[in-house]
Design a protein around this motif. Structure first.
Motif, mmCIF file in Angstrom:
data_model
loop_
_atom_site.group_PDB
_atom_site.id
_atom_site.type_symbol
_atom_site.label_atom_id
_atom_site.label_comp_id
_atom_site.label_asym_id
_atom_site.label_seq_id
_atom_site.Cartn_x
_atom_site.Cartn_y
_atom_site.Cartn_z
ATOM 1 N N VAL A 75 -72.380 -105.097 -32.805
ATOM 2 C CA VAL A 75 -72.527 -107.219 -33.407
ATOM 3 C C VAL A 75 -73.932 -106.811 -33.821
ATOM 4 O O VAL A 75 -74.625 -106.921 -33.210
ATOM 5 N N VAL A 76 -73.646 -107.226 -34.724
ATOM 6 C CA VAL A 76 -74.831 -107.557 -35.678
ATOM 7 C C VAL A 76 -75.903 -108.859 -35.731
ATOM 8 O O VAL A 76 -77.109 -109.245 -36.133
ATOM 9 N N ASN A 77 -74.433 -109.609 -35.780
ATOM 10 C CA ASN A 77 -75.759 -110.834 -36.651
ATOM 11 C C ASN A 77 -74.434 -111.879 -35.542
ATOM 12 O O ASN A 77 -72.968 -111.895 -35.341
ATOM 13 N N ARG A 81 -73.082 -121.482 -35.648
ATOM 14 C CA ARG A 81 -72.195 -122.999 -36.937
ATOM 15 C C ARG A 81 -70.831 -122.631 -37.720
ATOM 16 O O ARG A 81 -70.196 -123.214 -37.160
ATOM 17 N N SER A 82 -70.590 -121.636 -38.074
ATOM 18 C CA SER A 82 -69.632 -120.663 -38.450
ATOM 19 C C SER A 82 -68.880 -120.265 -37.264
ATOM 20 O O SER A 82 -67.895 -119.976 -37.792
ATOM 21 N N ARG A 83 -69.018 -119.891 -35.926
ATOM 22 C CA ARG A 83 -68.005 -119.298 -35.052
ATOM 23 C C ARG A 83 -67.904 -118.227 -35.580
ATOM 24 O O ARG A 83 -66.569 -117.693 -36.036
ATOM 25 N N ARG A 84 -68.760 -117.189 -35.742
ATOM 26 C CA ARG A 84 -68.768 -115.998 -37.122
ATOM 27 C C ARG A 84 -69.540 -114.901 -35.973
ATOM 28 O O ARG A 84 -70.274 -114.894 -36.161
ATOM 29 N N VAL A 85 -68.487 -113.637 -35.506
ATOM 30 C CA VAL A 85 -69.509 -112.801 -36.025
ATOM 31 C C VAL A 85 -70.477 -111.139 -36.119
ATOM 32 O O VAL A 85 -68.924 -111.275 -36.832
ATOM 33 N N SER A 86 -70.969 -111.099 -37.255
ATOM 34 C CA SER A 86 -70.200 -109.845 -38.013
ATOM 35 C C SER A 86 -71.054 -108.530 -37.597
ATOM 36 O O SER A 86 -71.511 -108.509 -35.883
ATOM 37 N N SER A 90 -69.843 -104.585 -41.162
ATOM 38 C CA SER A 90 -69.672 -105.591 -42.028
ATOM 39 C C SER A 90 -68.544 -106.181 -42.023
ATOM 40 O O SER A 90 -68.127 -107.478 -42.773
ATOM 41 N N GLU A 91 -68.005 -106.058 -41.122
ATOM 42 C CA GLU A 91 -66.486 -107.155 -41.143
ATOM 43 C C GLU A 91 -67.232 -108.048 -40.634
ATOM 44 O O GLU A 91 -67.959 -108.002 -39.974
ATOM 45 N N THR A 92 -66.337 -109.895 -40.328
ATOM 46 C CA THR A 92 -66.451 -110.477 -40.044
ATOM 47 C C THR A 92 -65.317 -111.070 -38.637
ATOM 48 O O THR A 92 -63.951 -110.943 -38.727
#
Ligand SMILES: Cc1cc2nc3c(=O)[nH]c(=O)nc-3n(C[C@H](O)[C@H](O)[C@H](O)COP(=O)(O)OP(=O)(O)OC[C@H]3O[C@@H](n4cnc5c(N)ncnc54)[C@H](O)[C@@H]3O)c2cc1C
Length: 420
Positions: A75-77, A81-86, A90-92
């Protein structure tokens, strides 16, 4: 409801185990495909155990659990706020609940260049690097001794950090060298070997009662470890370490002195403490983001007595269970119980049949503490096969002083046998 857990260490697994077989859709993401039992890493470093004894495939743990999916990704990010992990590809991935349990890394206290010369003990590759380095050094030393050349740098082993990891590593290295390795190297002499433990503080195991620190000091000394207290490292270069008590030359310098939380946390828009950990709410959620939690070595949690909880496995496991229950019961912020840590004690091993334990205000040392330490570690290892294998290895070592995993496998792949 989608739950994402980042990290399949002690904390992440405790969350997943609490949520298994529920109607929640759980995605457990780890950059490795295995759960690592870090407390026994030093035993891989000293050839007492093999990597497979202390690591277990995460997929194997949840293979019969329908609501938990496992993903091997870094996991890189995290976008709270958007409730999302990248992830690194590069998939989220979107979530309703997020639990961050990515653990910690080694800190060289801002001296990043030291990491090239002082090997840390944090991961399986670290442990294997240490193992190969020690074994290769002895092979090289025997060759040079045969030619009557200087081998003092080969026979000096320096460990920085007098906490549990440094104590365990230095005791185990001393035992490995004196009891297991030396009998196999007829040209190398006991009295030429230096195993040195350096710490900036005025006692070893500073979080334990003083009598246990003193016992640890005496036990390590009797194993042949030379201890330098009140000694600060000022610089580390290739094969040279400078301290406030002098300069040492050594091919083997190992670092067991500091922790910094996972760099992933830097991507969060929240307050981090000096060790890079997220300062969490009493329910372990992230301030301002009630459906995202941080646990284990990545969380900075202050209890009712104003003490910040230590970075140890029981804290991570209890926090994982606490967060798992909050998510399982769907408790809204404000109605959640505060996390309360139940301290069951701490233990560290020094060598064969020697350990210290501090349990419920009572100090234990020696053989009994070592037996307790052994039983607790077997109990918490994952996998029946691993428990049996580790137990047999320990019994074998107890009787013979011989460890089985003394193999150098990279010598001709990357010229590992050459130190200079
Ligand atoms: C050498 C050593 C000895 C120790 N001895 C003891 C001991 O005797 N007793 C004790 O109680 N504690 C001990 N500890 C501390 C204990 O291991 C930690 O406190 C515990 O592992 C913390 O659990 P955690 O879940 O927070 O993190 P970890 O168990 O470290 O798990 C973190 C997980 O997150 C994964 N991860 C990290 N970053 C990412 C990312 N970006 N994306 C995806 N996955 C990621 C990692 O691969 C790892 O699987 C020791 C630690 C070490 C290093």
């Amino acid at each position: 409801m989608k739950v994402i857990i980042v990290g399949a260490g002690f904390g992440g697994l405790a969350v997943a185990n609490t949520l298994k077989n529920s109607n929640l859709d759980v995605l457990l993401i780890d950059k490795n495909n295995y759960h690592l039992f870090q407390p026994l890493l030093y035993q891989v470093a000293v050839s007492a155990l093999s990597p497979g004894d202390i690591a277990y495939p995460v997929r194997g743990i949840f293979k019969n659990t329908k609501n938990i999916r496992v993903l091997m990704e870094k996991v890189v990010n995290v976008d709270l706020r958007s409730r999302r992990v990248s992830v690194s590809g590069s998939e989220t991935f979107d979530y309703d609940y997020l639990v961050l349990a990515p653990g910690a890394e080694t800190s060289y206290f801002g001296n990043v260049e030291w990491k090239d010369y002082a090997i840390a003990l944090k991961s399986l590759p670290d442990a294997l690097t240490i193992r190969e380095k020690i074994l290769s050094t002895f092979e090289e030393a025997e060759k040079l001794a045969y030619k009557n050349l200087d081998i003092s740098k080969h026979l000096t082993f320096i460990i920085v950090g007098g906490g549990p990891t440094g104590v365990e590593l230095s005791g185990a290295i001393a035992e490995l060298i004196y009891k297991t390795i030396l009998p196999d190297f007829p040209l190398l002499r006991h009295k030429k070997i230096n195993v040195i433990l350096i710490d900036a503080g005025n006692r070893l195991l500073s979080s334990y009662p003083e009598e246990l620190s003193e016992y640890t000091y005496k036990s390590l000394t009797s194993l042949g470890v030379k201890i330098y207290l009140n000694t600060r490292v000022t610089s580390i270069e290739k094969n040279v370490i400078r301290t406030t008590q002098g300069t040492f030359s050594a091919f083997n310098i190992f670092w067991a002195a500091g922790n910094i939380a996972s760099p992933l946390l830097k991507s969060l828009p929240v307050k981090l403490d000096r060790q890079g950990r997220v300062v969490v709410n009493p329910d372990l959620s992230i301030p301002g983001f009630p459906d995202a939690f941080v646990i284990g070595d990545s969380a900075s949690f202050t209890d009712k007595n104003g003490e910040t909880l230590p970075a140890i496995a029981p804290v991570a496991m209890q926090q994982g269970k606490h967060v798992g229950k909050i998510i399982l019961e769907g408790l809204p912020f404000g109605l959640r119980p505060d996390f309360v840590y139940r301290d069951k004690g701490t233990m560290a091993t020094i060598g064969k049949a020697r350990a210290v334990a501090y349990l419920k205000g009572q100090s234990f040392k020696g053989w009994f503490a070592w037996l307790l330490w052994s039983l607790v570690h077997i109990l918490f290892l994952i996998g029946f096969r691993n428990k049996i294998r580790v137990m047999l290895e320990w019994i074998w070592y107890y009787i013979t002083n011989k460890s089985g995993a003394r193999l150098i496998v990279n010598a001709f792949r990357k010229d590992n046998s050459k130190n200079s």
